[in-house]
Motif scaffolding. Structure first.
Motif, PDB file in Angstrom:
ATOM      1  N   VAL A  47       0.853  -1.186   0.000  1.00 45.41           N
ATOM      2  CA  VAL A  47       0.000   0.000   0.000  1.00 45.41           C
ATOM      3  C   VAL A  47       0.888   1.235   0.000  1.00 45.41           C
ATOM      4  O   VAL A  47       1.765   1.379   0.856  1.00 45.41           O
ATOM      5  CB  VAL A  47      -0.913   0.035   1.249  1.00 45.41           C
ATOM      6  CG1 VAL A  47      -1.864   1.228   1.162  1.00 45.41           C
ATOM      7  CG2 VAL A  47      -1.684  -1.266   1.400  1.00 45.41           C
ATOM      8  N   HIS A  48       0.657   2.089  -0.981  1.00 41.33           N
ATOM      9  CA  HIS A  48       1.370   3.364  -0.975  1.00 41.33           C
ATOM     10  C   HIS A  48       0.639   4.288  -0.003  1.00 41.33           C
ATOM     11  O   HIS A  48      -0.401   4.857  -0.311  1.00 41.33           O
ATOM     12  CB  HIS A  48       1.396   3.978  -2.380  1.00 41.33           C
ATOM     13  CG  HIS A  48       2.268   5.189  -2.451  1.00 41.33           C
ATOM     14  ND1 HIS A  48       2.084   6.207  -3.342  1.00 41.33           N
ATOM     15  CD2 HIS A  48       3.347   5.543  -1.701  1.00 41.33           C
ATOM     16  CE1 HIS A  48       3.017   7.137  -3.155  1.00 41.33           C
ATOM     17  NE2 HIS A  48       3.787   6.760  -2.156  1.00 41.33           N
ATOM     18  N   THR A  49       1.198   4.382   1.191  1.00 43.56           N
ATOM     19  CA  THR A  49       0.530   5.105   2.260  1.00 43.56           C
ATOM     20  C   THR A  49       1.312   6.376   2.570  1.00 43.56           C
ATOM     21  O   THR A  49       2.132   6.815   1.752  1.00 43.56           O
ATOM     22  CB  THR A  49       0.361   4.168   3.483  1.00 43.56           C
ATOM     23  OG1 THR A  49      -0.405   4.816   4.482  1.00 43.56           O
ATOM     24  CG2 THR A  49       1.697   3.721   4.052  1.00 43.56           C
ATOM     25  N   VAL A  50       1.066   6.967   3.711  1.00 43.88           N
ATOM     26  CA  VAL A  50       1.736   8.233   4.019  1.00 43.88           C
ATOM     27  C   VAL A  50       2.112   8.291   5.501  1.00 43.88           C
ATOM     28  O   VAL A  50       1.336   7.859   6.360  1.00 43.88           O
ATOM     29  CB  VAL A  50       0.845   9.437   3.616  1.00 43.88           C
ATOM     30  CG1 VAL A  50      -0.467   9.428   4.392  1.00 43.88           C
ATOM     31  CG2 VAL A  50       1.556  10.756   3.838  1.00 43.88           C
ATOM     32  N   ARG A  51       3.316   8.755   5.744  1.00 45.42           N
ATOM     33  CA  ARG A  51       3.761   8.973   7.129  1.00 45.42           C
ATOM     34  C   ARG A  51       3.574  10.458   7.419  1.00 45.42           C
ATOM     35  O   ARG A  51       4.367  11.281   6.988  1.00 45.42           O
ATOM     36  CB  ARG A  51       5.233   8.570   7.265  1.00 45.42           C
ATOM     37  CG  ARG A  51       5.706   8.407   8.700  1.00 45.42           C
ATOM     38  CD  ARG A  51       7.216   8.152   8.757  1.00 45.42           C
ATOM     39  NE  ARG A  51       7.960   9.403   8.677  1.00 45.42           N
ATOM     40  CZ  ARG A  51       9.249   9.491   8.334  1.00 45.42           C
ATOM     41  NH1 ARG A  51       9.939   8.420   8.018  1.00 45.42           N
ATOM     42  NH2 ARG A  51       9.845  10.660   8.306  1.00 45.42           N
ATOM     43  N   LEU A  52       2.516  10.797   8.125  1.00 48.56           N
ATOM     44  CA  LEU A  52       2.204  12.213   8.331  1.00 48.56           C
ATOM     45  C   LEU A  52       3.213  12.883   9.249  1.00 48.56           C
ATOM     46  O   LEU A  52       3.496  14.075   9.106  1.00 48.56           O
ATOM     47  CB  LEU A  52       0.799  12.362   8.933  1.00 48.56           C
ATOM     48  CG  LEU A  52      -0.379  12.059   8.008  1.00 48.56           C
ATOM     49  CD1 LEU A  52      -1.695  12.189   8.778  1.00 48.56           C
ATOM     50  CD2 LEU A  52      -0.386  12.990   6.793  1.00 48.56           C
TER      51      LEU A  52
ATOM     52  N   ALA B 111      14.055  17.409   8.378  1.00 49.86           N
ATOM     53  CA  ALA B 111      14.641  18.394   7.454  1.00 49.86           C
ATOM     54  C   ALA B 111      14.878  17.793   6.079  1.00 49.86           C
ATOM     55  O   ALA B 111      14.959  18.511   5.079  1.00 49.86           O
ATOM     56  CB  ALA B 111      15.952  18.926   8.031  1.00 49.86           C
ATOM     57  N   TYR B 112      14.990  16.500   6.010  1.00 41.06           N
ATOM     58  CA  TYR B 112      15.238  15.804   4.745  1.00 41.06           C
ATOM     59  C   TYR B 112      14.009  15.722   3.862  1.00 41.06           C
ATOM     60  O   TYR B 112      14.084  15.305   2.722  1.00 41.06           O
ATOM     61  CB  TYR B 112      15.739  14.377   5.035  1.00 41.06           C
ATOM     62  CG  TYR B 112      14.831  13.600   5.996  1.00 41.06           C
ATOM     63  CD1 TYR B 112      13.722  12.917   5.525  1.00 41.06           C
ATOM     64  CD2 TYR B 112      15.085  13.599   7.371  1.00 41.06           C
ATOM     65  CE1 TYR B 112      12.878  12.235   6.389  1.00 41.06           C
ATOM     66  CE2 TYR B 112      14.246  12.916   8.243  1.00 41.06           C
ATOM     67  CZ  TYR B 112      13.147  12.236   7.751  1.00 41.06           C
ATOM     68  OH  TYR B 112      12.324  11.567   8.618  1.00 41.06           O
ATOM     69  N   ARG B 113      12.872  16.111   4.381  1.00 42.65           N
ATOM     70  CA  ARG B 113      11.620  15.824   3.677  1.00 42.65           C
ATOM     71  C   ARG B 113      11.173  16.966   2.783  1.00 42.65           C
ATOM     72  O   ARG B 113      11.143  18.127   3.210  1.00 42.65           O
ATOM     73  CB  ARG B 113      10.529  15.517   4.700  1.00 42.65           C
ATOM     74  CG  ARG B 113      10.016  14.096   4.527  1.00 42.65           C
ATOM     75  CD  ARG B 113       9.012  13.719   5.539  1.00 42.65           C
ATOM     76  NE  ARG B 113       7.822  13.186   4.859  1.00 42.65           N
ATOM     77  CZ  ARG B 113       6.882  12.499   5.475  1.00 42.65           C
ATOM     78  NH1 ARG B 113       6.956  12.278   6.783  1.00 42.65           N
ATOM     79  NH2 ARG B 113       5.848  12.039   4.803  1.00 42.65           N
ATOM     80  N   ASN B 114      10.811  16.652   1.556  1.00 43.68           N
ATOM     81  CA  ASN B 114      10.376  17.676   0.605  1.00 43.68           C
ATOM     82  C   ASN B 114       8.909  17.521   0.222  1.00 43.68           C
ATOM     83  O   ASN B 114       8.414  18.185  -0.673  1.00 43.68           O
ATOM     84  CB  ASN B 114      11.249  17.603  -0.658  1.00 43.68           C
ATOM     85  CG  ASN B 114      11.257  16.190  -1.240  1.00 43.68           C
ATOM     86  OD1 ASN B 114      10.455  15.344  -0.846  1.00 43.68           O
ATOM     87  ND2 ASN B 114      12.162  15.942  -2.182  1.00 43.68           N
ATOM     88  N   ASP B 115       8.215  16.619   0.921  1.00 41.33           N
ATOM     89  CA  ASP B 115       6.831  16.327   0.510  1.00 41.33           C
ATOM     90  C   ASP B 115       5.806  16.755   1.548  1.00 41.33           C
ATOM     91  O   ASP B 115       4.623  16.433   1.428  1.00 41.33           O
ATOM     92  CB  ASP B 115       6.690  14.819   0.252  1.00 41.33           C
ATOM     93  CG  ASP B 115       6.991  13.975   1.487  1.00 41.33           C
ATOM     94  OD1 ASP B 115       7.561  14.522   2.461  1.00 41.33           O
ATOM     95  OD2 ASP B 115       6.660  12.771   1.482  1.00 41.33           O
ATOM     96  N   LEU B 116       6.250  17.510   2.551  1.00 41.51           N
ATOM     97  CA  LEU B 116       5.350  17.782   3.675  1.00 41.51           C
ATOM     98  C   LEU B 116       4.143  18.636   3.274  1.00 41.51           C
ATOM     99  O   LEU B 116       3.082  18.547   3.888  1.00 41.51           O
ATOM    100  CB  LEU B 116       6.124  18.454   4.825  1.00 41.51           C
ATOM    101  CG  LEU B 116       7.105  17.519   5.559  1.00 41.51           C
ATOM    102  CD1 LEU B 116       7.963  18.303   6.540  1.00 41.51           C
ATOM    103  CD2 LEU B 116       6.364  16.398   6.291  1.00 41.51           C
ATOM    104  N   ASP B 117       4.290  19.452   2.230  1.00 40.91           N
ATOM    105  CA  ASP B 117       3.173  20.320   1.829  1.00 40.91           C
ATOM    106  C   ASP B 117       2.131  19.583   0.998  1.00 40.91           C
ATOM    107  O   ASP B 117       1.024  20.082   0.806  1.00 40.91           O
ATOM    108  CB  ASP B 117       3.708  21.521   1.022  1.00 40.91           C
ATOM    109  CG  ASP B 117       4.548  22.426   1.905  1.00 40.91           C
ATOM    110  OD1 ASP B 117       4.344  22.403   3.137  1.00 40.91           O
ATOM    111  OD2 ASP B 117       5.414  23.134   1.356  1.00 40.91           O
TER     112      ASP B 117
END
Lengths: 345, 322
Positions: free
Chosen positions: B242-247, B257-263
């Motif tokens: 499952v392509h899920t999401v870690r909120l 800081a490594y994350r570019n998908d938070l928005d």
């Protein structure tokens, strides 16, 4: 009293090899308890590379005697999961040297679940594995490594040195509600394809019996020197004792049989009598069994000792291949005699 | 899918989120002003599953307490969806004697034999024991199944591959679940995995594999229904990715800081509420009452945990051996 005789308790004349004694134990327990199954590499039609499961497939069939793929992580974990659900697996790790490919399943899972669950989950299984060198199998197939398993909490560790104990400890291990690591030395199995070893054959009662886990055996009584050892080295020590007697040294030999739990009382009682201690081990020296046994005495009362403790173990090098090199590091009778004389000097 | 089932999926997800929001509150409450991971009422690492609830809800809707789950270091959503007693769960997280493991385990080491639940803090190493549970079910003549969970990072571990092969070989009643939340701590999927879908890997081991691309709880429910029925019928294992999401962070305190998908993250719970509202299954009043009900259950569990005794240090050696 720690004098829990081994062969001496048996009045039967029937003799078995260690391998056959193990198989008999497993077979009798499997007949009694249908939740037991055996799993590992080549445990089926081959009967175990070291004959630890010979004939079981013919007797119990492929539903209970299972050859696995070469996937130790998967089948160690499978054993744990099945044990958690009420089965009693016996799983073979062909050589203990292979623990490196599956140790997470062993020390982080099978050994810790009972504690992490606050005692709510039990993991009753036997992990049997071949140890030891002496036949030029090189650095990756000749180790004992019991110190590692005994160091990590949550596993009982048993190491039979003869056919009688092999059967009784196997039955105790199967009936135990904990993970039990059962380490058998290839040199005491009585295999037709290794040098004949008279110690691999011994009297074994036919009926099932238990050898209690956590009780050492005094296999030779003596007054001058205590030799604490286990497994194949018990026989080397017995041979050494013959020679030492000729030189006027009367040694007492303790076969530990279990590392976890460890029979500290047996060690202390003997050292209290002899005042001298030699610890002999086929595992590596540093941070291992020889240091632990020495600490048992040092922590209790170092004044029990009339002379410094001596340790004879594999020096901290990989087990060499070439026979001259390998026998330079194994705890042979000759080396035990020399070490004993140093303690007596 | 009937309305009752859809509402049930929603309620399960809300309960899980409510539980983790309460952890978030209490975990951070007493770690100020100087952050100390080992301080406070809830000490230690804390891996929360917010965003991944659809996976647990969709799978566990098909299970009973006779079925097993082997979960991960991020286990709360599966524990709750599988019906774990919230008081025992909360107490273990608070390190209390009343917890599942009497304070010996912690949030990564939850064992509940009454619902055949376990988890492992070592990535992918929960897969092999699920095989054993399934093996026992098979040998005991039960039609129960074992669910094995890991992340997309875990699908690169040897334990994953060994387990798929052996389960397929022995036709064990296992359903392998991969929660692909895009991040193995800080390493994105495209930097860790050579293929786009782990369903391909399932196929290569001789079992059916599906990938659900949109974190849809109903999509998971559908796929799990097929896989679990197959396992119960003795037709062997399957895999669901499952392509899920870690909120939230990998662990609490992770600055990400490594994350570019938070928005661009989509929270699956309000998204599902909107869907159910537009389908006339859910009303704003129901949303509120479901949230309140979850909150009161969670607060009851937290009150129980906080008022429970800590384990006695004198008993630290208990439970090493049975």
């Amino acid at each position: 009293m720690v004098l829990t005789g081994t062969q001496s308790e048996s009045i039967t004349a029937r003799k078995l090899t260690t391998a056959k004694a193990m198989v008999e134990a497993i077979s009798q327990e499997m007949e009694r308890d249908p939740s037991i199954f055996v799993m590992g590499e080549d445990v089926g039609s081959y009967g175990g590379i070291f004959s630890s499961t010979a004939g079981l497939l013919e007797k119990f069939g492929p539903q209970r005697i299972l050859d696995t793929p070469i996937s130790e992580t998967a089948f160690m974990g499978l054993a744990t999961g099945a044990a958690v659900e009420g089965m009693r697996p016996i799983v073979e790790l062909m050589f203990v040297d292979f623990f490196g490919v599956c140790m997470d399943q062993i020390y982080n899972h099978m050994a810790k679940i009972h504690y992490e669950s606050g005692g709510n989950v039990k993991v009753p299984l036997v992990l049997m594995t071949a140890v030891g060198g002496g036949y030029s199998d090189g650095a990756q197939h000749s180790q004992c490594l019991w110190g590692i398993f005994a160091h990590l909490p949550g596993m009982k560790v048993v190491v039979p040195s003869n056919p009688y104990d092999a059967k009784g400890l196997m039955i105790s291990a199967i009936r135990d509600d904990n993970p039990v690591i059962y380490m058998f030395h290839k040199g005491v199995m009585g295999l037709p394809w290794m040098a004949k070893n008279p110690h691999s054959l011994g009297p074994v009662p036919e009926k099932p019996y238990e050898v209690p886990i956590g009780r050492a055996a005094i296999v030779r009584t003596g007054n001058d020197l205590t030799i604490v050892t286990l497994s194949m080295a018990v026989h080397h020590a017995l041979d050494a004792a013959e020679e030492l007697t000729k030189q006027g040294i009367d040694s007492e030999i303790i076969d530990l049989r279990s590392l976890v739990p460890l029979d500290r009382e047996a060690v202390l009682e003997s050292v209290a009598k002899t005042g001298r201690l030699l610890v002999v081990d086929e595992d590596y020296q540093s941070f291992g069994l020889t240091g632990e046994i020495t600490a048992v005495v040092a922590e209790k009362d170092p004044r029990l000792l009339k002379a410094p403790v001596s340790r004879l173990a594999i020096p901290d090098i990989p087990i060499p291949y070439s026979r001259t090199l390998e026998y330079a590091v194994l705890p042979t009778a000759e080396r035990i005699v020399a070490a004993a004389k140093r303690v007596m000097a | 899918m009937d309305n009752e089932t859809r509402l049930g999926l929603y309620k399960t997800m809300v309960l899980s989120r409510s539980f983790e929001e309460a952890i978030l509150r209490d975990y951070h409450a007493d770690k100020k002003p100087v952050w100390d991971i080992g301080a406070g009422l809830i000490p230690g690492e804390m891996h929360l599953s917010a965003g991944q609830e659809p996976v647990a809800a969709g799978v566990c809707a098909h299970l009973t307490s006779d079925d097993a789950i082997s979960s991960t270091h991020r286990p709360h959503h599966f524990a709750i969806a599988h019906g774990m007693d919230l008081r025992l769960l909360a107490s273990e997280i608070f390190g209390r004697e009343t917890g599942l493991g009497k304070g010996r385990g912690g949030h990564m080491h939850l064992f509940d034999p009454t619902i055949h639940f376990s988890c492992s803090g070592i990535v992918a190493e929960g897969y092999p024991s699920a095989l054993g549970v399934a093996f026992a079910f098979q040998r005991q003549g039960k039609d129960s199944v074992a669910i094995a969970v890991t992340g997309e990072g875990g699908a690169n571990q040897g334990a994953f591959h060994e387990s798929l092969n052996l389960a397929a070989l022995w036709k064990l009643p296992v359903v392998f679940v991969i929660e692909d939340n895009d991040w193995a701590i800080s390493v994105p999927r495209d930097a860790s995995t050579a293929i786009r879908s782990n369903a391909v890997r399932a196929t290569s081991y001789g079992m059916r594999g599906v990938r659900i691309q949109d974190n849809s709880v109903e999509g998971v429910w559908d796929a799990a229904k097929t896989a679990i029925e197959k396992a119960r019928a003795g037709e062997g294992p399957s895999l669901i990715e499952v392509h899920t999401v870690r909120l939230w962070g990998h662990f609490e305190g992770d600055a990400q800081a490594y994350r570019n998908d938070l928005d661009s993250l989509i929270d699956p719970i309000p998204a599902y509420a909107n869907q159910l509202e537009s389908d006339g299954v859910l009303s704003p009043e129901m949303v509120e009452s479901i949230a309140q009900d979850a909150k009161s259950r969670v607060e009851d569990a937290f009150d129980f945990a906080k008022s429970s005794p800590l384990p006695s240090a004198a008993e630290v050696e208990r439970y090493v051996f049975a």
